[in-house]
Write an enzyme that holds these catalytic residues in place. Structure first.
Site, PDB file in Angstrom:
ATOM      1  N   GLN A 202       0.973  -1.164   0.154  1.00 18.10           N
ATOM      2  CA  GLN A 202       0.002   0.002  -0.084  1.00 18.10           C
ATOM      3  C   GLN A 202       1.044   1.247  -0.050  1.00 18.10           C
ATOM      4  OE1 GLN A 202      -3.757  -0.527   0.151  1.00 18.10           O
ATOM      5  NE2 GLN A 202      -2.600  -2.434  -0.578  1.00 18.10           N
ATOM      6  N   GLY A 243     -11.979   2.659   3.976  1.00 18.55           N
ATOM      7  CA  GLY A 243     -10.924   1.568   3.169  1.00 18.55           C
ATOM      8  C   GLY A 243     -10.066   2.350   2.262  1.00 18.55           C
ATOM      9  N   HIS A 244      -9.126   1.792   1.561  1.00 15.51           N
ATOM     10  CA  HIS A 244      -8.200   2.294   0.610  1.00 15.51           C
ATOM     11  C   HIS A 244      -8.785   2.806  -0.417  1.00 15.51           C
ATOM     12  CE1 HIS A 244      -7.085  -1.955  -1.046  1.00 15.51           C
ATOM     13  NE2 HIS A 244      -8.324  -1.663  -1.166  1.00 15.51           N
ATOM     14  N   ASN A 245      -8.023   4.021  -1.016  1.00 16.03           N
ATOM     15  CA  ASN A 245      -8.680   4.755  -2.195  1.00 16.03           C
ATOM     16  C   ASN A 245     -10.012   5.320  -2.138  1.00 16.03           C
ATOM     17  OD1 ASN A 245      -6.294   2.534  -3.315  1.00 16.03           O
ATOM     18  ND2 ASN A 245      -6.424   4.393  -4.635  1.00 16.03           N
TER      19      ASN A 245
END
Length: 359
Positions: A202, A243-245
């Site tokens: 990440q 969460g990511h993005n």
């Protein structure tokens, strides 16, 4: 909250109009249902104005439409277009006067010589600031925080105890991180390869816009690539998972225990009530609202209100709930009808004919 002001001074702070007794001293802020002697509280409407005679407060902020009306309140009155906002301005004044931190750098703080701190920055005990960090003017970092390498923190930010900000993340100006918030943890990314879950690096970051506030124990994951972005003036409650993005627009509200899966795009002015869950890779349009405990499985158009699990337009969801409430009665009627049908099937032809003719 305690204070030492006259009604006239409060009028100047809030923009309200002092009707009478301008020199009345006020010593505390009170809720309307817990009004105390020397206190000030506010009234948003006049529906129960006849009950004000029993109010013990020294002063009361009331709506402008109360002008010219005889209110039974015995203390000083202030008239405001929006009494609640006037009271909030008074709370802001009192809050700004409180000393929340010790100015300066605590001797136990560990700060890299390569970090750049602006003017009037405060750093609390046992806080760690790594290489390449930049902190803007007037920012306050409370004890036991960790700020990772190459983080940028803007001006006038408040970072409360035990906050973690991982490497490369960016906080713009006037950001507030309440105690225990975690910014920039690894996104939950794994690839199933050769029979095992293999970690996907990440390598992105988190960007928090101006005037963002993140409440306690909320986690915002860094992007796999690029940035997880929280827009200006967005407020995120306790125990929220981003969460990511994920990208969230301006002035949105996410209430407690909301979970947002990766690569979800949330627009401006969106409201997600408590315990809403969003599946990933979807878009929530501007000004959309989602009711508490809803599970959102697909995109929501701008301006729509959704509710339920799976989430659907509110009107449709409420229609289904109304039908569900009637299920016991409908089931009882169905059983009675089924019993009559079975009885009819067991009758002979002449018995059916008699029953039909009422004989």
């Amino acid at each position: 909250m305690t204070l030492n002001l006259t009604v006239q001074e409060i009028a100047q702070i809030t923009g309200a109009e002092a009707a009478q007794n301008a020199q009345t001293p006020v010593t505390k802020l009170c809720a309307l249902d817990d009004a105390q002697e020397g206190g000030i509280c506010y009234l948003t409407g006049l529906d129960h104005a006849d009950q004000l005679g029993a109010l013990k407060a020294a002063a009361l902020i009331v709506p402008e439409e109360a002008k010219g009306k005889e209110l039974p309140f015995n203390g000083a009155l202030l008239y405001a277009k929006n009494p609640e906002w006037a009271f909030i301005l008074l709370m802001k004044y009192v809050d700004a006067k409180r000393q929340k931190h010790t100015a300066g750098i605590h001797p136990t703080a560990v700060i890299s010589p390569n970090a750049k701190l602006g003017e009037n920055v405060s750093v609390g005990a046992y806080t760690v600031i790594e290489d390449g960090v930049t902190v803007g003017d007037n920012t306050v970092i409370f004890p036991q925080c960790y700020i990772g390498k190459d983080v940028t923190v803007g001006k006038n930010c408040y970072i409360y105890p035990q906050v973690v900000i991982r490497e490369d993340c960016v906080l713009k100006d006037y950001v507030v991180l309440q105690a225990g918030a975690k910014i920039g943890s690894d996104g939950f990314g794994f690839a199933f390869h050769e029979g095992r879950h293999q970690k996907i690096p990440q390598i992105g970051n988190v960007v928090l816009g101006n005037d963002v506030e993140i409440q306690s124990n909320t986690c915002i994951d860094r992007a796999k690539i690029s940035s997880t972005v929280i827009g200006d003036n967005t407020k995120i409650d306790n125990l929220v998972q981003i969460g990511h993005n994920v990208r969230i627009g301006m002035s949105s509200i996410l209430c407690a225990q909301v979970g947002v899966a990766g690569t979800t795009d949330i627009g401006n002015g969106v409201v997600l009530a408590g315990q809403v869950g969003l599946a990933g890779h979807m878009k929530i349009g501007d000004r959309a609202q989602v009711g508490a405990q809803s599970g959102v499985m697909s995109s929501i158009p701008a301006g729509q209100t959704y509710f339920g699990y799976p989430a659907m337009p509110k009107k449709e969801a409420f229609q289904q709930l109304a039908i569900l409430r009637k299920l016991p009665e409908m089931n009882k009627e169905f059983k009675a009808f089924k019993k009559q049908l079975n009885e009819a099937k067991n009758l002979s032809f002449f018995g059916k004919l008699k029953k039909l003719l009422g004989l």
